[in-house]
Structures are given as structure tokens and as C-alpha cells.
Design an enzyme around this catalytic site. Sequence first.
Site, PDB file in Angstrom:
ATOM      1  N   HIS A   1     -20.619 -26.501  64.912  1.00  0.00           N
ATOM      2  CA  HIS A   1     -19.546 -25.850  64.182  1.00  0.00           C
ATOM      3  C   HIS A   1     -20.022 -25.386  62.809  1.00  0.00           C
ATOM      4  CE1 HIS A   1     -15.398 -26.168  62.110  1.00  0.00           C
ATOM      5  NE2 HIS A   1     -15.360 -25.119  62.912  1.00  0.00           N
TER       6      HIS A   1
ATOM      7  N   HIS B   1     -16.705 -18.422  56.768  1.00  0.00           N
ATOM      8  CA  HIS B   1     -15.432 -18.820  57.383  1.00  0.00           C
ATOM      9  C   HIS B   1     -14.226 -18.319  56.593  1.00  0.00           C
ATOM     10  CE1 HIS B   1     -11.961 -21.482  58.103  1.00  0.00           C
ATOM     11  NE2 HIS B   1     -12.373 -21.437  59.355  1.00  0.00           N
TER      12      HIS B   1
END
Length: 257
Positions: free
Chosen positions: A18, A66
Site C-alpha cells: 500500500h 495520495h
Amino acid sequence: MASHPFFEGLTSPRILAHRGLVTDEMREEGIAENSVAAIAAAHAAGAEIVESDCHLTSDGVVVLFHDDNLQRVADDPRALADVTLAELEQIMSTRGGLATLAQALDAFPESRFNIDVKAAAAAVPAGEIVAPHASRVLLTSFSDKRRKTALAAARRAGGSPATSAGYSVILRLAAAVRILPLADVIRRILRGIDALQIPERSGPIRVVTERLIAAAHANGVEVHVWTVNDLDDMRRLLDMGVDGIVTDVADRALAAR
């Protein structure tokens, strides 16, 4: 199970790093998620799939990042869309190095990338960039509109990456599985989908169920659960039949596997 080339030769269960891998030691050194250093650390740990996110800079470059702003990573309130590539490279130079989408695909040719399109403006250029690497890219987005836009751009550019369902498809599938589990309805919902990437729960509602996993598998669709960092939770979910785990601790997950 899933037949897209993206999945060929991958070890099961899938461990998706991730935003790359940032260990405690790296974090103490100021290394940021989604950076070149984080991707390199995931690769060095043995992660076959790196999950990342993309935005567009003010001068039109697709970067792996992100958030839609720099507040959390750099204590800078500016939006990504208002920052140039050069400015972002300077900011990330002490945080592990900025990774553009194109650079990441070129620099890590053995890695497969799960790319979440976070901004509408990034959808078309991201699709065009991944097209030559379509066999090792899985495109996704919470927004099915963004996901489909990126996929269409990739296909126009000659590539057909794998894809994971967005929020609207997942909602329809969860309702169909729970309320009216008709095989033809579920098949239509999952048409063109290679993976479901979902949380175990959404508030009080359990998303990952054995019925949903069975419905996905019956249609050749993999199920990946995010973001799971506890090894016991990983084992429990894998025992339920999920195919992959998206985790911040890919090194520990890979060692346990």
C-alpha cells in the site's frame, strides 16, 4: 479465476504494498509514502504489486501521490493541482524522491502497479501512460467514471490494463448479493471487472462476506481487501477465501506468507 495477464505468474495470496513500503526506520528518516524510496523498499522486500495513487501537477505531469494537497506530507497547504513538477520534485527530494507514473513504470519493470486515479484531470493522461505497460497495471478509482475514462484512454492508446471496480459497482454488487443473488444480475454487474478491492467493513456494514467472495470468484473476479495491517486479520480474511491483502506492512505480510 482472473484471466487478465496482470495476474499471470503472481504468487498467491497477493500481497499489495500500500503506497509502497515505509518502515519505521524509513519514517524516522522522513521518507514519504508513494516516493521512489517507498516503491524501491516494497520491491526489495519481495512485493510483486505496488499499490499507488495518482494526481496531476499544474503543468500536466501524472505523479504518484495520495492526497490532493501537500498538507500531511509536507505541511504545505497547496493543492497538488497548483504545484509544478519542479516544485514537487524539490519538496520530495528530502522525502524519498518524487515518482511520476511514467518514471515508476520504467524504473521498476519487474513490478506490477495497482494505480488508483484520484483526480479527474489525471484520468486520460494516466491511461495513456499505462497503455504500453497494460499487462502489469491494474487501474482503479473510487469513481467509476474516472476509472472508465482512464481505461478508455489506455485502450485508445493501444493497451488494455486490468481494472478494479469503483464505488458504484461495489454498491450494486453488495446489494445484489445480499438482496437478490441472481447469477445473471451479478454477471452483468461484474462484466469487464477483474478485481474487487474493498474494505472489510464500511462503518457498521460488513462488505466482505463469503457470499460476495463466492459471487466474485464465480465470475473470474479476484477479491482484495484493504488496508489490513494485523497478521491475524490477514489470516482470517485469507481463510474466508479472499485473494489478496492491501497492506502498509508488506514486508511483514510477505514474511508471514
